[in-house]
Design a protein around this motif. Structure first.
Motif, mmCIF file in Angstrom:
data_model
loop_
_atom_site.group_PDB
_atom_site.id
_atom_site.type_symbol
_atom_site.label_atom_id
_atom_site.label_comp_id
_atom_site.label_asym_id
_atom_site.label_seq_id
_atom_site.Cartn_x
_atom_site.Cartn_y
_atom_site.Cartn_z
ATOM 1 N N ALA A 65 -44.838 2.136 -20.966
ATOM 2 C CA ALA A 65 -45.475 1.255 -21.777
ATOM 3 C C ALA A 65 -45.425 -0.167 -21.267
ATOM 4 N N GLU A 66 -44.577 -0.874 -20.873
ATOM 5 C CA GLU A 66 -44.578 -2.097 -20.081
ATOM 6 C C GLU A 66 -45.321 -2.375 -19.126
ATOM 7 N N LEU A 67 -45.747 -1.254 -18.336
ATOM 8 C CA LEU A 67 -46.350 -1.398 -17.026
ATOM 9 C C LEU A 67 -47.865 -1.652 -17.439
ATOM 10 N N MET A 68 -48.260 -1.245 -18.726
ATOM 11 C CA MET A 68 -49.650 -1.269 -19.181
ATOM 12 C C MET A 68 -49.956 -2.932 -19.559
ATOM 13 N N GLY A 69 -49.961 -3.606 -18.547
ATOM 14 C CA GLY A 69 -50.527 -5.022 -18.751
ATOM 15 C C GLY A 69 -49.531 -5.963 -19.527
ATOM 16 N N ALA A 70 -48.392 -5.676 -19.791
ATOM 17 C CA ALA A 70 -47.561 -6.529 -20.492
ATOM 18 C C ALA A 70 -46.907 -7.833 -19.694
ATOM 19 N N SER A 71 -47.001 -8.761 -20.617
ATOM 20 C CA SER A 71 -46.516 -10.161 -20.254
ATOM 21 C C SER A 71 -45.103 -10.329 -20.668
ATOM 22 N N THR A 72 -44.311 -9.478 -21.574
ATOM 23 C CA THR A 72 -43.277 -9.893 -22.031
ATOM 24 C C THR A 72 -42.395 -8.345 -22.002
#
Length: 277
Positions: free
Chosen positions: A217-224
């Motif tokens: 999920a945090e590979l989906m354009g996350a910045s944090t």
């Protein structure tokens, strides 16, 4: 036997009793810490003598220093809190959906025939295969990340609920009918307690998969988030940051699993099992 010997015997026995009355939880924690501590010490030693290159596998002391630096500047709490926020939301939504659908599938054979084949087909889809579709539908914001985690949590909880309900001894239901239990009484007094062990196991399995889906999920354009730290460490060629993120996942995963394990132990205290809890 004189009076001194008579007085000394209870003191010896009292000491033995105190020695035997070690808290089982503390004993398990101590035993479980032996292997990790030995591995960390060996890792530190081999790193210091040059067996492990620092640019590939930094020493534990360097990783600890990296974590302390992030703690000091506040970034550690920021990344950890947003990851936990996503995990908790996804876990709650996935568990709620699994509880409702799993209970219906497990209790009603018609619902099982309608829904279970489709759910089993969806279960075989890899987690990363959902990423492009969720981004297309919901963008790269928080909803797509939470839904992806909920999908990961859903399937193990669903399977265990269905298995727990369908594995209930039919004789228990018949006993309830003999005592003229209503449908609600059958569910509350027989079905739920009998399926509860499977449900709690499903929660722990779902939580474990939830942590795996957090990374996706945090590979989906996350910045944090901790998953973002993994990608950032890879892009900046910072192995200490990558391993620090992995260590954080391990620690937080263990803590959350221990919470569910404690809930399972307290909830199922009535069970007479081979392993003392």
């Amino acid at each position: 036997m004189n009076m001194k010997e008579v007085i000394a015997i209870p003191k010896v026995n009292e000491g033995k009793e105190k020695h035997r009355k070690i808290n089982p939880s503390i004993q398990r924690v101590l035993l479980g810490s032996i292997v990790p501590i030995l591995l960390i010490l060996a890792w530190e030693y081999l790193s210091r003598i040059g067996v492990f290159p620092p640019h590939l596998l930094p020493a534990p002391s360097i990783i600890l220093q990296s974590l302390m630096t992030m703690t000091t500047d506040g970034s550690l709490w920021t990344h950890t809190s947003i990851t936990l926020y996503r995990l908790v939301l996804g876990f709650l939504f996935g568990t709620a959906a699994a509880l409702i659908i799993g209970a219906a599938v497990g209790y009603f054979s018609t619902v099982e025939s309608l829904l279970d084949p489709l759910i089993q087909a969806f279960r075989s889809i890899p987690s990363l295969a959902w990423v492009p579709l969720f981004i297309l539908w919901m963008g790269i914001g928080e909803p797509s990340k939470v839904v992806l985690i909920a999908v990961g949590v859903f399937f193990p909880v669903y399977l265990n609920i269905v298995s727990g309900i369908q594995g209930i001894d039919r004789k228990l239901i018949e006993v309830g009918k003999i005592y003229h239990f209503s449908s609600w009484q059958l569910i509350c007094k027989i079905i739920l307690p009998a399926a509860l062990p499977s449900f709690l196991v499903g929660l722990r399995s779902g939580l474990g998969l939830g942590w795996m889906f957090v990374v996706a999920a945090e590979l989906m354009g996350a910045s944090t988030g901790i998953g973002y730290l993994l990608v950032y460490g890879q892009n900046t060629y910072a192995p200490e940051l990558i391993i620090s993120s992995i260590v954080l996942f391990a620690i937080l995963g263990k803590i959350t699993d221990a919470i569910l394990k404690g809930l399972e132990t307290k909830t199922l205290h009535w069970q007479d099992t081979i392993v003392k809890k």
